[in-house]
Design an enzyme around this catalytic site. Sequence first.
Site, PDB file in Angstrom:
ATOM      1  N   HIS A  73      77.466 -26.504 -98.915  1.00 44.92           N
ATOM      2  CA  HIS A  73      77.079 -25.999 -97.597  1.00 44.92           C
ATOM      3  C   HIS A  73      76.732 -27.169 -96.679  1.00 44.92           C
ATOM      4  O   HIS A  73      75.906 -28.013 -97.024  1.00 44.92           O
ATOM      5  CB  HIS A  73      75.869 -25.066 -97.706  1.00 44.92           C
ATOM      6  CG  HIS A  73      76.213 -23.715 -98.262  1.00 44.92           C
ATOM      7  ND1 HIS A  73      75.354 -22.641 -98.204  1.00 44.92           N
ATOM      8  CD2 HIS A  73      77.328 -23.255 -98.871  1.00 44.92           C
ATOM      9  CE1 HIS A  73      75.928 -21.588 -98.762  1.00 44.92           C
ATOM     10  NE2 HIS A  73      77.119 -21.945 -99.174  1.00 44.92           N
ATOM     11  N   TYR A 386      65.442 -30.305 -95.513  1.00 49.93           N
ATOM     12  CA  TYR A 386      66.164 -29.254 -96.227  1.00 49.93           C
ATOM     13  C   TYR A 386      67.149 -29.831 -97.237  1.00 49.93           C
ATOM     14  O   TYR A 386      67.245 -29.361 -98.371  1.00 49.93           O
ATOM     15  CB  TYR A 386      66.901 -28.366 -95.222  1.00 49.93           C
ATOM     16  CG  TYR A 386      67.342 -27.034 -95.780  1.00 49.93           C
ATOM     17  CD1 TYR A 386      66.461 -25.968 -95.852  1.00 49.93           C
ATOM     18  CD2 TYR A 386      68.645 -26.840 -96.244  1.00 49.93           C
ATOM     19  CE1 TYR A 386      66.857 -24.738 -96.364  1.00 49.93           C
ATOM     20  CE2 TYR A 386      69.048 -25.623 -96.760  1.00 49.93           C
ATOM     21  CZ  TYR A 386      68.155 -24.571 -96.825  1.00 49.93           C
ATOM     22  OH  TYR A 386      68.542 -23.360 -97.335  1.00 49.93           O
TER      23      TYR A 386
END
Length: 391
Positions: A73, A386
């Site tokens: 991703h 993240y």
Amino acid sequence: MKRVQVVIIGSGPSGLMLGHILHRAGIETIILESRSQDYVLARVRAGLLEQGTVDLLRDNGLAGRLDREGLIHHGMALAFDGERHRIDLSGLAGGKVVTIYGQTEVTRDLMDARAASGAPTVYEAEAVTPHAFDGEAPRVTYVKDGVTHEIACDFIAGCDGYHGVSRASVPAGAIATYERVYPFGWLGILAEVPPVDHELIYANSPRGFALCTMRSSTRSRYYVQCPLDDRVEDWPDDRFWDEIRRRVDAPTAEALVTGPSFEKSIAPLRSFVAEPLRFGRLFLVGDAAHIVPPTGAKGLNLAMSDVRYLAEGLLEHYGEKSSGGLDAYSGRALDRIWKAVRFSWWMTTMLHRFPDQTAFDQRMQEADLAYLVSSQAAMTSLAENYVGLPV
């Protein structure tokens, strides 16, 4: 009495990863696990791997299946106020990405590697107890099939989770704990349906938080915030699908494919840190030392960075006869842990609705979200955290 160099308590990903690294370096280990192998594999846990975790697995020859089946991703989305905003993770974080690959699959790969290596793991080991770790001759006892066994060792690695014996064996006066318990849980389901999007969607809505994620291109994982006193039985599939549609933006709700769930559970959320992480010759690793709410996707990844630091220290001890790495372990690990705790706390407070939330609190949350998606600097900070801060 049997003797090994390192006794590892716990056969979750952190214990297995540490054992794998040490075995490759010629350091003798044994892993003691109180549960059965099937029980450990059946636990449904995290599914998002930071760049650093993938690199660690790849560097140690463990990424064959991950590279074939993992979903890379480059971004994620925040949905609020009826709109969805994409965060370009790799563009903002210097090309780093995250990979979707379930913790169960990581554990399976690690178990297979350990079995192939011939290194010993004792499952269903009862009454595991570390002894004398504050001196020069630590040992661990356990009971298997009614027989008590004793293992002498140089070091003990406590990789046995929040409820494990390792942290509980530390004298109360030697350890400090910090905790925040959140007043809600996550109701999660797994279903054999295609994901609603190719990237994760985090949603803040007046009805509460929701998350759309996946385990593969055909298996979806969805969550909704729920009260702590809710029961799984209160949430039949139809109610769950109806609720998550109400919490996401309209295009996502329309695209959502539903189907029967095959796993459903409610997990409470907490932040927890114990420090220090070293007590003589006992080291705490992973969930034995810290818990974070899943909002920031840091639990497994923090455990893997702990493993990296401890493995480096042990390799230095045995290879260079230096204690520097082991002496630095607790401080190095805690520096990264507290940054991840902060990020997970921030994501949790920004995206959830709290029972005692005032009108002022609500407007601050709305302002936080609006600023985040309008500021390159703010989005860069989110992206850097993240995908994983440097190890």
